[in-house]
Scaffold this active site. Structure first.
Site, PDB file in Angstrom:
ATOM      1  N   TYR A  92     -27.590  -7.144 -25.588  1.00  0.00           N
ATOM      2  CA  TYR A  92     -27.568  -7.651 -24.417  1.00  0.00           C
ATOM      3  C   TYR A  92     -26.393  -7.066 -23.608  1.00  0.00           C
ATOM      4  O   TYR A  92     -25.151  -7.565 -24.015  1.00  0.00           O
ATOM      5  CB  TYR A  92     -27.593  -9.306 -24.547  1.00  0.00           C
ATOM      6  CG  TYR A  92     -28.082  -9.733 -23.233  1.00  0.00           C
ATOM      7  CD1 TYR A  92     -29.332  -9.853 -22.787  1.00  0.00           C
ATOM      8  CD2 TYR A  92     -27.269 -10.658 -22.389  1.00  0.00           C
ATOM      9  CE1 TYR A  92     -29.713 -10.606 -21.561  1.00  0.00           C
ATOM     10  CE2 TYR A  92     -27.484 -11.438 -21.365  1.00  0.00           C
ATOM     11  CZ  TYR A  92     -28.819 -11.372 -20.962  1.00  0.00           C
ATOM     12  OH  TYR A  92     -29.231 -11.969 -19.737  1.00  0.00           O
ATOM     13  N   SER A 186     -29.722  -7.706 -32.168  1.00  0.00           N
ATOM     14  CA  SER A 186     -29.522  -8.812 -31.193  1.00  0.00           C
ATOM     15  C   SER A 186     -30.792  -8.412 -30.001  1.00  0.00           C
ATOM     16  O   SER A 186     -32.080  -8.105 -30.370  1.00  0.00           O
ATOM     17  CB  SER A 186     -28.419  -9.080 -30.448  1.00  0.00           C
ATOM     18  OG  SER A 186     -28.320 -10.121 -29.560  1.00  0.00           O
ATOM     19  N   GLN A 187     -30.364  -8.170 -28.837  1.00  0.00           N
ATOM     20  CA  GLN A 187     -31.547  -7.652 -27.894  1.00  0.00           C
ATOM     21  C   GLN A 187     -32.059  -6.396 -28.327  1.00  0.00           C
ATOM     22  O   GLN A 187     -33.420  -6.222 -28.280  1.00  0.00           O
ATOM     23  CB  GLN A 187     -30.814  -7.320 -26.244  1.00  0.00           C
ATOM     24  CG  GLN A 187     -31.891  -6.792 -25.403  1.00  0.00           C
ATOM     25  CD  GLN A 187     -31.153  -6.544 -23.879  1.00  0.00           C
ATOM     26  OE1 GLN A 187     -31.166  -7.143 -23.176  1.00  0.00           O
ATOM     27  NE2 GLN A 187     -30.302  -5.437 -24.105  1.00  0.00           N
ATOM     28  N   ASP A 272     -25.588 -18.446 -37.011  1.00  0.00           N
ATOM     29  CA  ASP A 272     -25.764 -17.824 -35.772  1.00  0.00           C
ATOM     30  C   ASP A 272     -26.129 -18.684 -34.416  1.00  0.00           C
ATOM     31  O   ASP A 272     -27.541 -19.315 -34.695  1.00  0.00           O
ATOM     32  CB  ASP A 272     -26.882 -16.787 -35.963  1.00  0.00           C
ATOM     33  CG  ASP A 272     -26.894 -15.790 -34.505  1.00  0.00           C
ATOM     34  OD1 ASP A 272     -26.434 -16.195 -33.572  1.00  0.00           O
ATOM     35  OD2 ASP A 272     -27.435 -14.633 -34.666  1.00  0.00           O
ATOM     36  N   HIS A 302     -23.285 -14.252 -35.200  1.00  0.00           N
ATOM     37  CA  HIS A 302     -24.192 -13.557 -34.535  1.00  0.00           C
ATOM     38  C   HIS A 302     -23.727 -12.112 -34.918  1.00  0.00           C
ATOM     39  O   HIS A 302     -24.453 -11.266 -34.796  1.00  0.00           O
ATOM     40  CB  HIS A 302     -24.386 -13.525 -32.997  1.00  0.00           C
ATOM     41  CG  HIS A 302     -25.538 -12.992 -32.266  1.00  0.00           C
ATOM     42  ND1 HIS A 302     -26.639 -13.208 -32.751  1.00  0.00           N
ATOM     43  CD2 HIS A 302     -25.452 -11.998 -31.087  1.00  0.00           C
ATOM     44  CE1 HIS A 302     -27.404 -12.346 -32.109  1.00  0.00           C
ATOM     45  NE2 HIS A 302     -26.551 -11.507 -31.071  1.00  0.00           N
TER      46      HIS A 302
END
Length: 323
Positions: A92, A186-187, A272, A302
């Site tokens: 992200y 992540s993203q 996370d 994360h």
């Protein structure tokens, strides 16, 4: 932060019942068919870089709406035969960055295609792809852009770009189109899950601490962005909850995971707060493909397993890419 979500034994069996749109498949079939009305028009321009172990190409291809999307193709230097390929999606806020930040998979002997994320690239890695599509009022960030309508939602464009990135990678003569995997963190992991549910003939999906999964729980469990952007939007747009979560249901990684067909490796950090463990396990437990596994990092946030997880991917992914 210590553990805050469900205990691990409950996470391993966590299968929430989520309302899936009755036209989910039709929505995505229509979206991809419209994108494919535009010529892919993938171009690969050699880039002169001061690196002796790789050859780099600046990529442009037609994504959602035929709009140009940038990327990198990084190959082992002097490669002459079709290579298995890894298509990577970025976290992200980040873009494709610079070529020297993408050496791992070429060093392992694979073609490495890195997709730029439209409209992003000003947090961490620099980006080069604008998002020319407007939207209604949104909270700063990307999570609520166009969230009043699934056809206008930002991630409709991004997921379509992700599918077209696989097609662009496959179009290069030094890529073995029959051996392509997708990955991201992540993203990027959320995009990889979505693409894995939309492209039926991938050889592997690797989703590291994936974002964009189980929106209803994520939006009410964590105070961190990006999920918190949803709450901030609804704090202002009072009464829009039902429509917002209906829109998000077309983009939930849990629904894409249920359509996955390739082997998959997930990872999760039990501390996370950005992508809470239950949201990751919701997608992993729903994943329908064969030979799925999840690496659990019990005391990690994360960052997940970081370079330890890269080592796990370097052990797992080549086995599927090389058959």
């Amino acid at each position: 932060m210590t553990h805050f979500d469900l205990p691990l034994d409950q996470l391993r069996t966590y299968r929430p019942v989520l309302e899936e749109p009755e036209d989910f498949d039709a929505f995505w079939d229509k979206t991809l068919a419209e994108a494919r009305e535009h010529d892919l028009d993938a171009t690969f321009t050699p880039v002169d870089v001061p690196l002796t172990t790789v050859d780099v190409f600046d990529v442009t291809y037609a994504g959602f709406g035929g709009q140009p999307v940038k990327g990198w193709l990084v190959l082992p230097a002097g490669a002459t035969g079709p290579l298995p390929a890894v298509v990577e999606y970025i976290g992200y806020g980040g873009g494709r960055g610079l070529p020297h930040t993408h050496l791992l998979w070429a060093a392992a002997g694979f073609a490495h295609f890195v997709m730029d994320t439209r409209g992003q690239g000003s947090a961490g890695l620099v980006g080069d792809t604008p998002d020319p599509v407007g939207s209604g009022p949104s909270h700063p960030g990307f999570m609520t852009r166009g969230v009043e309508d699934p056809y206008a939602y930002y991630y409709r464009r991004v997921f379509t770009d992700g599918v077209r990135a696989v097609e662009a990678a496959r179009s290069h003569p030094l890529v073995d189109a029959s051996r392509v995997a997708v990955l991201g963190a992540s993203q990027g992991g959320g995009i990889a899950i979505a693409v894995g549910g939309l492209v039926p003939d991938l050889v592997a999906v690797a989703a590291d601490v994936p974002f964009l999964c189980h929106f209803p729980r994520a939006a009410t469990l964590t105070e961190r962005n990006p999920y918190r952007e949803i709450g901030y939007y609804l704090k202002t747009h009072i009464g829009a909850d039902e429509q917002v979560f209906r829109t998000l249901s077309y983009f939930d990684g849990v629904h894409f995971a249920a359509r996955g067909t390739a082997p998959a490796l997930f990872s999760v950090g039990l501390e996370d707060q950005t992508c809470p463990p239950s949201t990751v396990f919701a997608a992993f437990n729903a994943y329908a493909g064969p030979d799925k596994a999840i690496k659990v990092y019990a005391f990690n946030d994360h960052e997940g397993g970081g370079y330890f997880h890269q080592a796990a991917q370097l052990d797992w992914l080549p086995r599927h890419l090389r058959g």
